[in-house]
Motif scaffolding. Sequence first.
Motif, PDB file in Angstrom:
ATOM      1  N   GLU A  53     -21.363   7.256   5.830  1.00  0.00           N
ATOM      2  CA  GLU A  53     -21.679   6.704   7.163  1.00  0.00           C
ATOM      3  C   GLU A  53     -20.559   6.971   8.169  1.00  0.00           C
ATOM      4  OE1 GLU A  53     -20.087   2.869   5.115  1.00  0.00           O
ATOM      5  OE2 GLU A  53     -21.072   4.693   4.472  1.00  0.00           O
ATOM      6  N   LEU A  54     -19.413   7.435   7.700  1.00  0.00           N
ATOM      7  CA  LEU A  54     -18.305   7.798   8.586  1.00  0.00           C
ATOM      8  C   LEU A  54     -18.207   9.323   8.700  1.00  0.00           C
ATOM      9  CD1 LEU A  54     -15.553   5.217   7.568  1.00  0.00           C
ATOM     10  CD2 LEU A  54     -17.259   5.048   9.367  1.00  0.00           C
ATOM     11  N   ALA A  55     -19.365   9.952   8.849  1.00  0.00           N
ATOM     12  CA  ALA A  55     -19.411  11.410   9.020  1.00  0.00           C
ATOM     13  C   ALA A  55     -18.543  11.788  10.221  1.00  0.00           C
ATOM     14  CB  ALA A  55     -20.847  11.871   9.233  1.00  0.00           C
ATOM     15  N   GLY A  56     -17.948  12.939  10.155  1.00  0.00           N
ATOM     16  CA  GLY A  56     -17.065  13.365  11.233  1.00  0.00           C
ATOM     17  C   GLY A  56     -15.619  13.002  10.981  1.00  0.00           C
ATOM     18  N   HIS A  57     -15.322  12.530   9.759  1.00  0.00           N
ATOM     19  CA  HIS A  57     -13.938  12.194   9.397  1.00  0.00           C
ATOM     20  C   HIS A  57     -13.537  12.987   8.157  1.00  0.00           C
ATOM     21  CE1 HIS A  57     -13.031   9.131  12.328  1.00  0.00           C
ATOM     22  NE2 HIS A  57     -14.305   8.792  12.241  1.00  0.00           N
ATOM     23  N   PRO A  58     -13.159  14.256   8.375  1.00  0.00           N
ATOM     24  CA  PRO A  58     -12.765  15.099   7.247  1.00  0.00           C
ATOM     25  C   PRO A  58     -11.351  14.816   6.740  1.00  0.00           C
ATOM     26  CG  PRO A  58     -12.536  16.325   9.279  1.00  0.00           C
ATOM     27  CD  PRO A  58     -13.138  14.985   9.642  1.00  0.00           C
ATOM     28  N   GLU A  59     -10.593  13.923   7.421  1.00  0.00           N
ATOM     29  CA  GLU A  59      -9.239  13.621   6.963  1.00  0.00           C
ATOM     30  C   GLU A  59      -9.290  12.935   5.603  1.00  0.00           C
ATOM     31  OE1 GLU A  59     -10.372  10.245   9.842  1.00  0.00           O
ATOM     32  OE2 GLU A  59     -10.628  12.390   9.798  1.00  0.00           O
ATOM     33  N   ARG A  60      -8.226  13.109   4.865  1.00  0.00           N
ATOM     34  CA  ARG A  60      -8.149  12.566   3.514  1.00  0.00           C
ATOM     35  C   ARG A  60      -8.078  11.049   3.511  1.00  0.00           C
ATOM     36  NH1 ARG A  60      -5.722  16.669  -0.283  1.00  0.00           N
ATOM     37  NH2 ARG A  60      -6.821  18.505   0.432  1.00  0.00           N
ATOM     38  N   ALA A  61      -8.659  10.469   2.483  1.00  0.00           N
ATOM     39  CA  ALA A  61      -8.432   9.057   2.191  1.00  0.00           C
ATOM     40  C   ALA A  61      -7.109   8.986   1.417  1.00  0.00           C
ATOM     41  CB  ALA A  61      -9.579   8.499   1.365  1.00  0.00           C
ATOM     42  N   TRP A  62      -6.596   7.780   1.235  1.00  0.00           N
ATOM     43  CA  TRP A  62      -5.283   7.586   0.632  1.00  0.00           C
ATOM     44  C   TRP A  62      -5.396   6.687  -0.581  1.00  0.00           C
ATOM     45  CZ3 TRP A  62      -1.141   9.985   3.031  1.00  0.00           C
ATOM     46  CH2 TRP A  62      -1.440  10.570   4.271  1.00  0.00           C
ATOM     47  N   LEU A  63      -4.572   6.966  -1.595  1.00  0.00           N
ATOM     48  CA  LEU A  63      -4.494   6.107  -2.766  1.00  0.00           C
ATOM     49  C   LEU A  63      -3.396   5.088  -2.513  1.00  0.00           C
ATOM     50  CD1 LEU A  63      -5.352   5.345  -5.600  1.00  0.00           C
ATOM     51  CD2 LEU A  63      -3.669   6.997  -6.468  1.00  0.00           C
ATOM     52  N   GLY A  64      -3.791   3.832  -2.345  1.00  0.00           N
ATOM     53  CA  GLY A  64      -2.840   2.774  -2.027  1.00  0.00           C
ATOM     54  C   GLY A  64      -2.127   2.199  -3.230  1.00  0.00           C
ATOM     55  N   GLY A  65      -2.651   2.463  -4.412  1.00  0.00           N
ATOM     56  CA  GLY A  65      -2.033   1.957  -5.626  1.00  0.00           C
ATOM     57  C   GLY A  65      -3.039   1.862  -6.749  1.00  0.00           C
ATOM     58  N   PRO A  66      -2.559   1.516  -7.928  1.00  0.00           N
ATOM     59  CA  PRO A  66      -3.424   1.517  -9.108  1.00  0.00           C
ATOM     60  C   PRO A  66      -4.298   0.273  -9.258  1.00  0.00           C
ATOM     61  CG  PRO A  66      -1.204   0.898  -9.732  1.00  0.00           C
ATOM     62  CD  PRO A  66      -1.160   1.252  -8.260  1.00  0.00           C
ATOM     63  N   VAL A  67      -4.028  -0.774  -8.497  1.00  0.00           N
ATOM     64  CA  VAL A  67      -4.774  -2.027  -8.646  1.00  0.00           C
ATOM     65  C   VAL A  67      -6.027  -1.979  -7.775  1.00  0.00           C
ATOM     66  CG1 VAL A  67      -4.694  -4.541  -8.453  1.00  0.00           C
ATOM     67  CG2 VAL A  67      -2.609  -3.275  -9.063  1.00  0.00           C
ATOM     68  N   ASP A  68      -7.167  -2.235  -8.380  1.00  0.00           N
ATOM     69  CA  ASP A  68      -8.468  -2.337  -7.720  1.00  0.00           C
ATOM     70  C   ASP A  68      -8.739  -1.193  -6.739  1.00  0.00           C
ATOM     71  OD1 ASP A  68     -10.953  -3.184  -6.987  1.00  0.00           O
ATOM     72  OD2 ASP A  68     -10.306  -5.099  -6.147  1.00  0.00           O
ATOM     73  N   PRO A  69      -8.902   0.034  -7.251  1.00  0.00           N
ATOM     74  CA  PRO A  69      -9.148   1.170  -6.362  1.00  0.00           C
ATOM     75  C   PRO A  69     -10.499   1.122  -5.649  1.00  0.00           C
ATOM     76  CG  PRO A  69      -9.299   1.851  -8.656  1.00  0.00           C
ATOM     77  CD  PRO A  69      -8.827   0.425  -8.656  1.00  0.00           C
TER      78      PRO A  69
ATOM     79  N   LEU B  15       0.839  -1.195   0.000  1.00  0.00           N
ATOM     80  CA  LEU B  15       0.000   0.000   0.000  1.00  0.00           C
ATOM     81  C   LEU B  15       0.877   1.250   0.000  1.00  0.00           C
ATOM     82  CD1 LEU B  15      -2.478  -1.077   2.836  1.00  0.00           C
ATOM     83  CD2 LEU B  15      -2.807  -1.330   0.361  1.00  0.00           C
ATOM     84  N   ILE B  16       0.647   2.133  -0.964  1.00  0.00           N
ATOM     85  CA  ILE B  16       1.322   3.423  -0.936  1.00  0.00           C
ATOM     86  C   ILE B  16       0.797   4.167   0.298  1.00  0.00           C
ATOM     87  CG2 ILE B  16       1.706   5.621  -2.119  1.00  0.00           C
ATOM     88  CD1 ILE B  16       1.128   4.137  -4.758  1.00  0.00           C
ATOM     89  N   VAL B  17       1.704   4.702   1.107  1.00  0.00           N
ATOM     90  CA  VAL B  17       1.275   5.349   2.357  1.00  0.00           C
ATOM     91  C   VAL B  17       1.635   6.837   2.398  1.00  0.00           C
ATOM     92  CG1 VAL B  17       1.232   3.231   3.732  1.00  0.00           C
ATOM     93  CG2 VAL B  17       3.364   4.575   3.573  1.00  0.00           C
ATOM     94  N   ASN B  18       1.914   7.411   1.235  1.00  0.00           N
ATOM     95  CA  ASN B  18       2.183   8.844   1.218  1.00  0.00           C
ATOM     96  C   ASN B  18       1.503   9.539   0.043  1.00  0.00           C
ATOM     97  OD1 ASN B  18       3.998   7.691  -0.656  1.00  0.00           O
ATOM     98  ND2 ASN B  18       5.520   9.291  -0.327  1.00  0.00           N
ATOM     99  N   ALA B  19       0.334   9.041  -0.349  1.00  0.00           N
ATOM    100  CA  ALA B  19      -0.411   9.622  -1.465  1.00  0.00           C
ATOM    101  C   ALA B  19      -1.846   9.944  -1.040  1.00  0.00           C
ATOM    102  CB  ALA B  19      -0.398   8.672  -2.669  1.00  0.00           C
ATOM    103  N   PRO B  20      -2.031  11.079  -0.339  1.00  0.00           N
ATOM    104  CA  PRO B  20      -3.397  11.432   0.054  1.00  0.00           C
ATOM    105  C   PRO B  20      -4.237  11.767  -1.176  1.00  0.00           C
ATOM    106  CG  PRO B  20      -1.863  13.188   0.658  1.00  0.00           C
ATOM    107  CD  PRO B  20      -1.042  12.051   0.115  1.00  0.00           C
TER     108      PRO B  20
END
Length: 175
Positions: A53-69, A37-42
């Motif tokens: 359903e995860l309201a209250g989480h304004p933090e960015r999701a992360w792009l782990g890689g190009p396979v099966d996003p 998993l790429i861990v430095n690509a917000p």
Amino acid sequence: MSAPVTFLVASPHLRGGLFEGAVILLLEHDKKGAMGLIVNAPMTQSVQELMPELAGHPERAWLGGPVDPTLGWCLYAQPVNMDGELRLLPGLTVSSSLDVLRAVERSGQRFMLVLGYAGWGAGQLAEEAREGTWVWVEQATPDLLWDVPADGRWQAALDRLGVDASRIVPGGAQA
């Protein structure tokens, strides 16, 4: 004591595309291939934008890689004692279970929602390493992930090895 985790750090000569400057948490590497998993690509989207359903989480999701996003991964510190968890080392657990993600969110601990992954076929990662594409950094603690901002993880990983990026030559080691 747990075995260390491995981070793949992109060579400074890897230019263009998704893997330039990437730090990848290696989850599996065997004769069949590898994945991590790429861990430095917000991403631009927040967790709550992707999962209302995860309201209250304004933090960015992360792009782990190009396979099966569409496949989501949850990285978090403390296990919630459910099926589908893999404790990589104290302070770092991973799961691809939506039920686990929901339990982690309810637990109140910080987490990273990572979409997609990076994958390599049989022998591909070993060949890329021989070519000098990746620097391997083993860590016995998850502090590179939790204590270093995403935009500083690449340099911090190299610093932990005492490697000056300007001195890395293309082509890898040849014996």
